[in-house]
Structures are given as structure tokens and as C-alpha cells.
Write a protein that holds these residues in place. Structure first.
Motif, PDB file in Angstrom:
ATOM      1  N   UNK A  51      18.352 -15.091   0.643  1.00  0.00           N
ATOM      2  CA  UNK A  51      16.931 -15.000   0.339  1.00  0.00           C
ATOM      3  C   UNK A  51      16.222 -16.326   0.491  1.00  0.00           C
ATOM      4  N   UNK A  52      16.885 -17.426   0.088  1.00  0.00           N
ATOM      5  CA  UNK A  52      16.293 -18.753   0.212  1.00  0.00           C
ATOM      6  C   UNK A  52      16.168 -19.166   1.680  1.00  0.00           C
ATOM      7  N   UNK A  53      17.190 -18.843   2.477  1.00  0.00           N
ATOM      8  CA  UNK A  53      17.118 -19.147   3.913  1.00  0.00           C
ATOM      9  C   UNK A  53      15.983 -18.378   4.582  1.00  0.00           C
ATOM     10  N   UNK A  54      15.803 -17.119   4.191  1.00  0.00           N
ATOM     11  CA  UNK A  54      14.703 -16.340   4.752  1.00  0.00           C
ATOM     12  C   UNK A  54      13.360 -16.986   4.436  1.00  0.00           C
ATOM     13  N   UNK A  55      13.220 -17.495   3.214  1.00  0.00           N
ATOM     14  CA  UNK A  55      11.994 -18.182   2.831  1.00  0.00           C
ATOM     15  C   UNK A  55      11.810 -19.443   3.663  1.00  0.00           C
ATOM     16  N   UNK A  56      12.904 -20.183   3.893  1.00  0.00           N
ATOM     17  CA  UNK A  56      12.807 -21.396   4.683  1.00  0.00           C
ATOM     18  C   UNK A  56      12.357 -21.120   6.104  1.00  0.00           C
ATOM     19  N   UNK A  57      12.901 -20.077   6.722  1.00  0.00           N
ATOM     20  CA  UNK A  57      12.495 -19.715   8.088  1.00  0.00           C
ATOM     21  C   UNK A  57      11.034 -19.284   8.091  1.00  0.00           C
ATOM     22  N   UNK A  58      10.645 -18.509   7.088  1.00  0.00           N
ATOM     23  CA  UNK A  58       9.244 -18.084   6.988  1.00  0.00           C
ATOM     24  C   UNK A  58       8.317 -19.289   6.917  1.00  0.00           C
ATOM     25  N   UNK A  59       8.704 -20.306   6.131  1.00  0.00           N
ATOM     26  CA  UNK A  59       7.877 -21.503   6.009  1.00  0.00           C
ATOM     27  C   UNK A  59       7.829 -22.284   7.323  1.00  0.00           C
ATOM     28  N   UNK A  60       8.953 -22.348   8.024  1.00  0.00           N
ATOM     29  CA  UNK A  60       8.972 -23.035   9.321  1.00  0.00           C
ATOM     30  C   UNK A  60       8.036 -22.351  10.312  1.00  0.00           C
ATOM     31  N   UNK A  61       8.042 -21.048  10.323  1.00  0.00           N
ATOM     32  CA  UNK A  61       7.184 -20.308  11.236  1.00  0.00           C
ATOM     33  C   UNK A  61       5.710 -20.444  10.867  1.00  0.00           C
ATOM     34  N   UNK A  62       5.452 -20.716   9.590  1.00  0.00           N
ATOM     35  CA  UNK A  62       4.062 -20.820   9.152  1.00  0.00           C
ATOM     36  C   UNK A  62       3.526 -22.233   9.223  1.00  0.00           C
ATOM     37  N   UNK A  63       4.404 -23.176   9.575  1.00  0.00           N
ATOM     38  CA  UNK A  63       3.984 -24.583   9.596  1.00  0.00           C
ATOM     39  C   UNK A  63       2.997 -24.842  10.736  1.00  0.00           C
TER      40      UNK A  63
END
Length: 241
Positions: free
Chosen positions: A229-241
Motif C-alpha cells: 500500500x505504501x509503494x502504491x502511494x509512492x508511485x501515485x505521488x511520483x506520477x503526480x509530481x
């Protein structure tokens, strides 16, 4: 407080229906023993649908500490609410599985297979390899939480993300897909509360000949989903950067 109550209710319904199908398939003396993995995956999807539909408009229908943590990592949920949500989810999972036990009490009494008894409460790997079982849970939960971000309207804005009742069907289909595609190696816990609460209940209930609760494996369906779940959040944040 109302949000916690609905997380408790929603998670309870999730486990009642989800582990209810497992009990119907694996316990002795039921009428559902031919449902197999297809029936289990379909029923877990329906269980998610019901849980999300009931609790979505009140609590956001996390029903899963990995979802709560993932949303908090992404800044879409308050960290201060995570412990209360997790406790409500664990207690709801225990209540749901208690109702499964009461529903199938005579079948539990007739079943001597310790593995089958445990399977109606928590997950176990098809091939025990803790590292690779952990990887499986990470991947499955990554798919779940990453999907939740977008199903729940997770744009790249600062707005919070939560599931409403209208999101129940797509989330149910997502979980169903995870079950069919990724569930075979570990039984796809993808949810620490779904595994820990019922495993604890298995240890506490007076089940005849129940055997061990397999606490040596319990870290996998707890830590794996939290990492996923934390990795999914990290990828989501990278895509939103």
C-alpha cells in the motif's frame, strides 16, 4: 466516532461474506463444497461490494489498514485517524468471523482437517516460502491500493481520497481480479486486518482439534500489504509530481 463504527460494520460484513464462502467450500457437511476457487474469488468480490456500499459514504470504506496507510502516505488521509481505523477494522474482522463460526457451528464440529479450519479464518501459502509469499502480498496490495486511488477519483489535486457507495462495484471487480490473477500463491490477504483479526479469533475460540494459528507466518499478510500500500502511494505521488 461514526466513521470508526462504519469501518467496523463494513469490515465485519466483508469478512462475514468473504470467509463465509471459504467455510462453505472447505468445511465438512456443507452444500457448497464444489464452488472452488472461482466461487471464493467471486464471493470475495461481492463481500467487498457490500462492505464498501454500506460504509463508503460515512467512513470512506477503507476496510483495510493498507488502504488507510497508503492514503495517509499520499497525503489523502489524516495520519491521526489511521490507528482508530485500523483498530475498528481488526475488531470488525473478528466480529465478522465470529458470525461465520456461529453460522457453520455444526460444520466446524464435524471438520477434523486443521488446515481447513484455519483457512476459514486467515490465509496460508500454497507453497511456504516467506520471502516470495511476502513479495506476492506486496504486489497484490499494490494493485489494490493503486487502483483505489483512481477508482475513488484520485486526481493529482490536494483533495482527500475516499470511497463512496458508487465506487463499490469497481472496487469489487478490482478485488475479484486480484483473486483470480494473483491470489493462488498466498490466498491474497492484501489486508492486515482481514488476516490478523480472524487469526487472533482462531486462537481464542474453543474449536475442537483446531491446531496452531500459525503465528510464524502471520507477519507476511500484515507487513506485505502495508508495504504494498505504501509503494502504491509512492508511485501515485511520483506520477503526480
Amino acid at each position: 466516532m461514526t466513521a470508526y463504527i462504519f469501518e467496523f460494520i463494513g469490515t465485519g460484513m466483508l469478512i462475514l461474506l468473504g470467509n463465509g464462502i471459504v467455510a462453505n467450500v472447505v468445511l465438512k457437511g456443507t452444500k457448497g463444497s464444489d464452488a472452488g476457487w472461482t466461487g471464493i474469488s467471486l464471493a470475495w468480490g461481492i463481500a467487498v461490494f457490500v462492505g464498501v456500499f454500506i460504509s463508503g459514504n460515512v467512513s470512506g470504506a477503507h476496510l483495510n489498514p493498507a488502504v488507510s496507510v497508503g492514503l495517509a502516505v499520499a497525503g489523502k488521509f489524516e495520519w491521526a485517524l489511521v490507528p482508530g481505523y485500523a483498530i475498528a477494522q481488526i475488531l470488525g474482522a473478528m466480529m465478522g468471523n465470529l458470525l461465520v463460526w456461529l453460522t457453520y457451528k455444526k460444520q466446524y464440529d464435524a471438520t477434523e482437517d486443521q488446515g481447513a479450519l484455519l483457512a476459514t479464518f486467515c490465509t496460508a501459502p500454497a507453497i511456504r516460502s516467506p520471502l516470495w509469499n511476502f513479495v506476492t502480498e506486496v504486489i497484490g496490495t499494490f494493485v489494490l491500493v493503486f487502483g483505489v486511488f483512481y477508482i475513488a477519483g484520485g486526481s493529482f489535486s490536494e483533495e482527500p481520497v475516499s470511497l463512496g457507495s458508487l465506487d463499490a462495484l469497481p472496487v469489487a471487480l478490482l478485488v475479484m481480479g486480484i483473486g483470480f490473477a494473483l491470489g493462488g500463491p498466498t490466498g491474497y490477504a492484501i489486508n492486515p486486518a482481514r488476516d490478523f483479526g480472524p487469526r487472533l479469533l482462531h486462537a481464542l475460540l474453543p474449536l475442537k482439534g483446531k491446531g496452531i494459528s500459525d503465528w510464524g507466518y502471520a507477519w507476511v499478510p500484515i507487513i506485505g500489504p502495508l508495504v504494498g500500500g505504501s509503494l502504491a502511494a509512492g508511485v501515485f505521488l511520483l506520477l503526480s509530481a
